[in-house]
Design an enzyme around this catalytic site. Structure first.
Site, PDB file in Angstrom:
ATOM      1  N   SER A 106       0.837  -1.204   0.000  1.00 48.14           N
ATOM      2  CA  SER A 106       0.000   0.000   0.000  1.00 48.14           C
ATOM      3  C   SER A 106       0.873   1.257   0.000  1.00 48.14           C
ATOM      4  O   SER A 106       1.709   1.436  -0.886  1.00 48.14           O
ATOM      5  CB  SER A 106      -0.957  -0.051   1.190  1.00 48.14           C
ATOM      6  OG  SER A 106      -1.982   0.908   1.079  1.00 48.14           O
ATOM      7  N   LEU A 107       0.719   2.124   0.991  1.00 52.53           N
ATOM      8  CA  LEU A 107       1.560   3.317   1.085  1.00 52.53           C
ATOM      9  C   LEU A 107       3.037   2.940   1.091  1.00 52.53           C
ATOM     10  O   LEU A 107       3.866   3.584   0.435  1.00 52.53           O
ATOM     11  CB  LEU A 107       1.195   4.097   2.348  1.00 52.53           C
ATOM     12  CG  LEU A 107       2.101   5.264   2.755  1.00 52.53           C
ATOM     13  CD1 LEU A 107       2.150   6.340   1.679  1.00 52.53           C
ATOM     14  CD2 LEU A 107       1.619   5.854   4.091  1.00 52.53           C
TER      15      LEU A 107
END
Length: 312
Positions: free
Chosen positions: A175-176
């Site tokens: 994700s991030l």
């Protein structure tokens, strides 16, 4: 661990073998363990040999966090960066990065500082008051601020490089953390095998990546994801989306490098849901398929086409 050798920047270098299922799974498990402070955490996922945990990253602070893994001979180091922790994390989990994670999500993956409408609170002052107009110069400056995650991730890389000066360094994350790993890889010419990344090509362009020192670094960035994941597919936007309801302006969809996509909608009948964005679910998907998804250049893609970006 399966590796292949390539000629990269006039040097023969090792890179991960993304066609080897066990290698991809090892990276996914490292990305999952980036959410855990150490092996005693419920979130820790054991990683197969030849990888050993070396040290944790940033667990005494409320910013970039993760783990460093070392191949048994010490020849390869993998930096694994944690993704977004939400306020809805499980009871007992550490949620103290929640606010900073959200600020960086809205800076990296929105068109202009999270300025979705006048009702949203922006994370920087780059909006120019005119409809769909934003300062490109301001955005680049904000991304490079010392208190933001891109610069913090660069410091992590530099610290690890000092500890292991003779080792090859690779990156992973979810994700991030996946997007940050891709940005660091493009900055320093490193391989990155990542999972469930939001579209990070918009942020890369604002940071002028890949750099002229590493013009071909995108060849060695592999984005693994699945078609039921709205964050990876760039569809977790709009006023009724789960991301927007949670205050996340996930407006980008384009990826740098190569995409390795499991078509779980067609193959498994999955319906698009944030459930399939979770790293644990991504690991299950990789395990279910006989071989890793094939990697290829993304189709033509443009982010934020309604916006006018001004260099001032």
């Amino acid at each position: 661990m399966s590796v292949i050798w390539v000629m990269w920047n006039r040097h023969l270098r090792r890179i991960p073998d993304v066609a080897d299922k066990q290698s991809v799974l090892s990276f996914a498990r490292m990305a999952a363990s980036a959410y855990a402070a150490d092996e005693s955490s419920d979130d820790w996922v054991d990683v197969d040999a030849p990888w050993n945990r070396s040290l944790g990253i940033g667990w005494d602070f409320d910013g970039v966090r993760g783990q460093v893994f070392v191949e048994t001979t010490g020849s390869v180091i993998v930096i694994a960066l944690k993704g977004t922790t939400t306020i809805l994390a499980r009871k007992g989990d550490r949620t103290d990065t929640y606010q900073n994670d959200k600020i960086n999500d809205n800076l990296l993956f929105s068109c202009c500082c999270g300025r979705v409408s006048y009702k949203w609170t922006t994370v920087c002052d780059c909006y120019l008051k005119n409809t769909y107009t934003c300062s490109q110069t301001c955005l680049a400056r904000e991304l490079r601020s010392k208190d933001k995650y891109y610069e913090a991730s660069l410091r992590v890389f530099h610290d690890v490089a000092k500890l292991y000066p003779t080792s090859s360094i690779w990156l992973t994350g979810h994700s991030l953390g996946a997007s940050l790993s891709s940005l660091i890889a493009q900055t320093h010419g490193l391989p990155a095998l990542v999972f469930g990344a939001p579209g990070e090509k918009l942020a890369a362009s604002r940071l002028h990546l890949p750099t002229w020192l590493h013009p071909d670094s995108e060849k060695y960035i592999w984005h693994f994801g699945n078609t039921a994941d709205p964050v990876f597919m760039g569809t977790c936007n709009g006023p009724l989306s789960a991301c927007a309801i949670g205050g996340y302006a996930m407006e980008s969809q384009c990826h740098s490098g190569l995409e390795c996509v499991y078509d779980t909608v067609a193959d498994k009948g999955f319906e698009m849901s944030l459930i399939y964005h979770r790293i644990a679910k991504i690991i299950e998907i990789i395990e279910e398929y006989e071989r890793p998804a094939e990697c290829s250049k993304p189709m033509s893609c443009q982010d934020c086409y309604l916006w006018n970006f001004i260099r001032d």
